[in-house]
Design an enzyme around this catalytic site. Structure first.
Site, PDB file in Angstrom:
ATOM      1  CG  ASP A   1     -11.834  -3.536   7.029  1.00  0.00           C
ATOM      2  OD1 ASP A   1     -11.076  -3.362   6.048  1.00  0.00           O
ATOM      3  OD2 ASP A   1     -12.675  -2.681   7.368  1.00  0.00           O
TER       4      ASP A   1
ATOM      5  CG  PHE B   1       1.304  -2.676   3.599  1.00  0.00           C
ATOM      6  CD1 PHE B   1       1.663  -3.667   4.486  1.00  0.00           C
ATOM      7  CD2 PHE B   1      -0.039  -2.309   3.518  1.00  0.00           C
ATOM      8  CE1 PHE B   1       0.714  -4.289   5.290  1.00  0.00           C
ATOM      9  CE2 PHE B   1      -1.000  -2.927   4.311  1.00  0.00           C
ATOM     10  CZ  PHE B   1      -0.615  -3.920   5.201  1.00  0.00           C
TER      11      PHE B   1
ATOM     12  CG  HIS C   1      -2.613  -3.639  13.225  1.00  0.00           C
ATOM     13  ND1 HIS C   1      -1.285  -3.285  13.218  1.00  0.00           N
ATOM     14  CD2 HIS C   1      -3.002  -3.622  11.932  1.00  0.00           C
ATOM     15  CE1 HIS C   1      -0.900  -3.029  11.970  1.00  0.00           C
ATOM     16  NE2 HIS C   1      -1.923  -3.237  11.167  1.00  0.00           N
ATOM     17  NE  ARG C   2      -1.946  -7.502   8.398  1.00  0.00           N
ATOM     18  CZ  ARG C   2      -2.125  -6.196   8.183  1.00  0.00           C
ATOM     19  NH1 ARG C   2      -3.315  -5.676   8.163  1.00  0.00           N
ATOM     20  NH2 ARG C   2      -1.094  -5.407   7.971  1.00  0.00           N
TER      21      ARG C   2
HETATM   22  P1  IMP Z   1      -7.008  -3.365   5.072  1.00  0.00           P
HETATM   23  O1  IMP Z   1      -8.375  -3.440   5.613  1.00  0.00           O
HETATM   24  O2  IMP Z   1      -6.094  -4.337   5.725  1.00  0.00           O
HETATM   25  O3  IMP Z   1      -6.937  -3.399   3.578  1.00  0.00           O
HETATM   26  O4  IMP Z   1      -6.418  -1.975   5.514  1.00  0.00           O
HETATM   27  C1  IMP Z   1      -6.947  -0.738   5.125  1.00  0.00           C
HETATM   28  C2  IMP Z   1      -5.833   0.260   4.971  1.00  0.00           C
HETATM   29  O5  IMP Z   1      -5.182   0.426   6.233  1.00  0.00           O
HETATM   30  C3  IMP Z   1      -4.739  -0.161   4.001  1.00  0.00           C
HETATM   31  O6  IMP Z   1      -4.993   0.291   2.719  1.00  0.00           O
HETATM   32  C4  IMP Z   1      -3.519   0.514   4.568  1.00  0.00           C
HETATM   33  O7  IMP Z   1      -3.445   1.820   4.121  1.00  0.00           O
HETATM   34  C5  IMP Z   1      -3.798   0.530   6.051  1.00  0.00           C
HETATM   35  N1  IMP Z   1      -3.133  -0.594   6.720  1.00  0.00           N
HETATM   36  C6  IMP Z   1      -3.655  -1.805   7.003  1.00  0.00           C
HETATM   37  N2  IMP Z   1      -2.771  -2.566   7.638  1.00  0.00           N
HETATM   38  C7  IMP Z   1      -1.648  -1.816   7.752  1.00  0.00           C
HETATM   39  C8  IMP Z   1      -0.370  -2.064   8.320  1.00  0.00           C
HETATM   40  O8  IMP Z   1      -0.063  -3.141   8.854  1.00  0.00           O
HETATM   41  N3  IMP Z   1       0.507  -1.052   8.243  1.00  0.00           N
HETATM   42  C9  IMP Z   1       0.218   0.138   7.667  1.00  0.00           C
HETATM   43  N4  IMP Z   1      -0.936   0.408   7.115  1.00  0.00           N
HETATM   44  C10 IMP Z   1      -1.886  -0.558   7.158  1.00  0.00           C
END
Ligand code: IMP
Length: 199
Positions: free
Chosen positions: A68, A148, A176-177
């Protein structure tokens, strides 16, 4: 090694696969018969990652992980944070989210922000958490076509380009990821994890 990754976001799947490398084959929930939306109702990133991983583990009994991510903007007291996906609407509308963020920062000079990712792993029934973050700032206008979500608005510290202007490799190496998943990969390698699809 095969492992389930709790996502339906093709872009994220590709990113994480690239970070983990060919030694890992990611399986997505629908390939294991989980076609419903996986609940994420917690008020923290860690809570949501754990909720998703636990849900998958209960449904499949297989090793799995979930992530998340939140974008935390200092001038907005950490918003959108855990609500990043549904900032503007209930519907994961990336464009609307970007526009709302720019509107909320109109005239604001402190543009400091960070992305934070929590990854929850369930391996042989035990739970583990990993975290990654990247600091940067929110630009005043979108730039770039790649990535994205908020990528066109996020310029990481020490860089001239937004995430959306970087190659996937460059983004993954500092994101981050990327950082959280690198910790996950090191842990899996260290623990010699094995996954059997016929369990
Ligand atoms: P999720 O928990 O990874 O689904 O992230 C939640 C929200 O954060 C997503 O819907 C994106 O809008 C934003 N987000 C997550 N990871 C990224 C990224 O690597 N770049 C830009 N936006 C991100």
């Amino acid at each position: 090694m095969k492992i389930i990754f709790a996502t339906n976001n093709a872009h994220k799947l590709q990113e994480v696969q690239q970070i983990l490398g060919p030694a890992y084959e990611l399986v997505i929930p629908r390939q294991c018969g989980v076609t419903e939306e996986i609940p994420e109702e917690q008020e923290t990133l860690e809570g949501n990652a754990l909720q998703k991983a636990r849900y998958l583990y209960e449904r499949t009994g297989l090793d799995c992980f979930a992530d998340d991510t939140g974008l935390e903007v200092r001038a907005l007291s950490g918003a959108p944070g855990v609500h990043s996906a549904r900032y503007a609407t209930q519907g994961h509308d990336f464009e609307a989210n970007r526009q709302l963020l720019l509107r909320n920062l109109e005239g604001v000079t402190d543009r400091a922000a960070r992305f934070r990712t929590a990854v929850a792993l369930i391996l042989d029934g035990r739970e583990y958490l990993f975290e990654g973050e990247v600091r940067g700032e929110i630009t005043t206008a979108p730039a770039g076509e790649g990535g994205f979500g908020y990528d066109p608005l996020f310029r990481p510290e020490g860089h001239e380009e937004t995430f959306a202007q970087m190659s996937p490799e460059a983004k993954n190496s500092i994101s981050h990821r990327g950082r959280a998943v690198a910790k996950l990969a090191a842990f899996l390698t260290e623990h010699g994890a094995s996954y059997k699809t016929d369990r």
